[in-house]
Every structure is written in structure tokens, then in C-alpha cells.
Write a protein that holds these residues in place. Sequence first.
Motif, PDB file in Angstrom:
ATOM      1  N   ASN A   1       9.482 -42.084   3.466  1.00  0.00           N
ATOM      2  CA  ASN A   1       8.630 -41.907   2.286  1.00  0.00           C
ATOM      3  C   ASN A   1       8.817 -43.017   1.253  1.00  0.00           C
ATOM      4  OD1 ASN A   1       7.488 -39.572   3.279  1.00  0.00           O
ATOM      5  ND2 ASN A   1       9.012 -38.223   2.331  1.00  0.00           N
ATOM      6  N   THR A   2      10.064 -43.489   1.099  1.00  0.00           N
ATOM      7  CA  THR A   2      10.328 -44.560   0.132  1.00  0.00           C
ATOM      8  C   THR A   2       9.594 -45.830   0.523  1.00  0.00           C
ATOM      9  OG1 THR A   2      12.510 -43.634  -0.354  1.00  0.00           O
ATOM     10  CG2 THR A   2      12.117 -45.920  -0.990  1.00  0.00           C
ATOM     11  N   LYS A   3       9.699 -46.206   1.804  1.00  0.00           N
ATOM     12  CA  LYS A   3       9.011 -47.401   2.287  1.00  0.00           C
ATOM     13  C   LYS A   3       7.494 -47.221   2.227  1.00  0.00           C
ATOM     14  CE  LYS A   3      12.608 -49.337   5.262  1.00  0.00           C
ATOM     15  NZ  LYS A   3      12.970 -49.736   6.649  1.00  0.00           N
ATOM     16  N   ALA A   4       7.036 -45.993   2.454  1.00  0.00           N
ATOM     17  CA  ALA A   4       5.593 -45.733   2.382  1.00  0.00           C
ATOM     18  C   ALA A   4       5.083 -45.955   0.963  1.00  0.00           C
ATOM     19  CB  ALA A   4       5.300 -44.306   2.842  1.00  0.00           C
ATOM     20  N   GLU A   5       5.870 -45.544  -0.031  1.00  0.00           N
ATOM     21  CA  GLU A   5       5.497 -45.769  -1.419  1.00  0.00           C
ATOM     22  C   GLU A   5       5.507 -47.259  -1.759  1.00  0.00           C
ATOM     23  OE1 GLU A   5       8.030 -43.493  -3.926  1.00  0.00           O
ATOM     24  OE2 GLU A   5       7.269 -41.545  -3.235  1.00  0.00           O
ATOM     25  N   MET A   6       6.504 -47.984  -1.235  1.00  0.00           N
ATOM     26  CA  MET A   6       6.552 -49.431  -1.453  1.00  0.00           C
ATOM     27  C   MET A   6       5.340 -50.100  -0.816  1.00  0.00           C
ATOM     28  SD  MET A   6      10.626 -49.961  -0.691  1.00  0.00           S
ATOM     29  CE  MET A   6      10.587 -51.750  -0.799  1.00  0.00           C
TER      30      MET A   6
END
Length: 294
Positions: free
Chosen positions: A69-74
Motif C-alpha cells: 500500500n505504501t508503494k502504491a501511494e507513492m
Amino acid sequence: MGTPARLSYQDMLNPLFLHPSDNANSIQVEKLQGSSDYRSWSRSMEINLASKRKLGFVNGTVTKPTDDNTKAEMWEACNNMVIALITGNVSPTVRQSIMFMTNAFEMWKNLEKRFMLTNGSRKYKLCKDLYEVRQHTASVNEYYTTMKILWEELDSMNLLPPILCLTDEIKTFLSKVELQKEEARLFQFLNGLNEAYGPQRSQLLMITPLPTVEQVVAVIQQEEAQRSLLSAITPDVELSALYSKSPQSPSPQYVNKPVTCTACNVKGHTREKCWTVIGFPKWHPKYRASLNLS
């Protein structure tokens, strides 16, 4: 309170990394108008996006992560940044047609489908422009730049397949192909020059081997500079000539006559500008021979 972690060089190489200076105005190119300038616009945008490691967002190689999810937000942040960069470098009309697209890759493909002419159509247009381009009132440098832009775009559309085994025979063949291409460019450039440079054109075509386009441009630009200097002096000379000649019998020295060099007997230039008298340019084949004779 813990100290914030330092960014490593590897972090900055990540396409999901956004530098603090990245914003919607960090890329500025000529705004896309339509099919006529799409190729140059897309090339400029690709270079700029690649310098920011964001080219993958428009060519589809950087996709949205589904397992983090963190990478998806980035990814979302970078995707929106690329969208902002694209919409900020197109005309208002084009911007309205893509404003509500949410994926940079889809937006890029949409523009490509709309404005990218087929290779055949574009090549025809480039060749037609190349055959029709003439110097007219443009300076030599402006005229050459116009032709060079057309040549380079044609070259980008006529890429040869890579050669894995480069033998001496293939090297010779490629050098001959390159020589023929250079000669074709030379003839195109000379053909579009104003007729005022006819004498220089004749002299340059008599050189063996033929000079490159760049060498010819340098020679013609020197001639252009000389003529520009003389044209600034000419009005004073003509004024004094007007007062000095009699109205009943105009002096023969002011009657227009074809100029013939008294050194080499070639028309179009005077003895003061003849290479056999003032010396050959360094790129001329006879330059070294003249040094040896002296």
C-alpha cells in the motif's frame, strides 16, 4: 524523538522517488499543438521525463504495485505528477481533451494515437518539405538549421538494424552509404541557396573530394558576412559616384558588367577574392599542396 532517516543514493534512483524540487513547472517545453509538432514535442518530453526517472510512467514499464500500500501511494503521487507535467506542456485545447484521464500511460497513448502520423505519411511530408525549402530572405544559418531539423527527423525514422559482426567489408560499405548521404545533403543545401551565391556554389562543386555540408555552410557564411559588411559601405560609395560622373556621359566604370577573375579566368569573383591568389581554405585539398610549394 528519533532523527529522520537519510535518503540513500539508491532511494533517489527509484522511479517512485519525488525530489522536493519536482512540481508541475519543473519541465518546460514548447506546448503541443497537434500532429505537426507531436514528434518533436514527445521527444523533448521523453528526454525530460527520463532525466527525472519518470519515463516508465508513460511507456508502461512502471506499473502500480498491488502488494504494498505504501508503494502504491507513492506510485499514485508520481503518476499524478507526470500527468501534471504533461497537461502543463500542451495547448489549452489539447489539455481540455485529456484533463479527466487518471493514468499517465493511458494519457500518453491517447496523445500518440491522435497525433502520431503514420511513418509513410510523415516521411512524405518531411521529404516534400525538404524538396521545397529555399533560402529566400533567411540567413544562411537559419536556412541550414531548417534543413538540419528535417534531416535529423528523417534519420530518426530510417534507423538501420544493429550489426553484431562488424567486418572490414561492412565498415567500408557503411562509410560509402554515409558518404552518399552526405553528398545528397550537400546537393540539397546548395540547390536551395539563393542564386546570389552561384559563383561560390560552382567553385565548391569543383573540389575533389566534395566538402561536407558543414564546411560549405562555413564558407557561405563567410561570404554572407563579407557582403553584409560591403552593403553597409556601398551607399556612401554610390553617393560619391553619383556626384563624380557626368549626366551627359556616364562613366563606363559604373556600367554593370559580368565580373571575371584575372587570375583564374573564372566568372563570378574578382582577383582579390580568388583562392589561387589569397590562398585556399584549410579544408580544401589544394591547401597542403600550396604550403609545400611555398
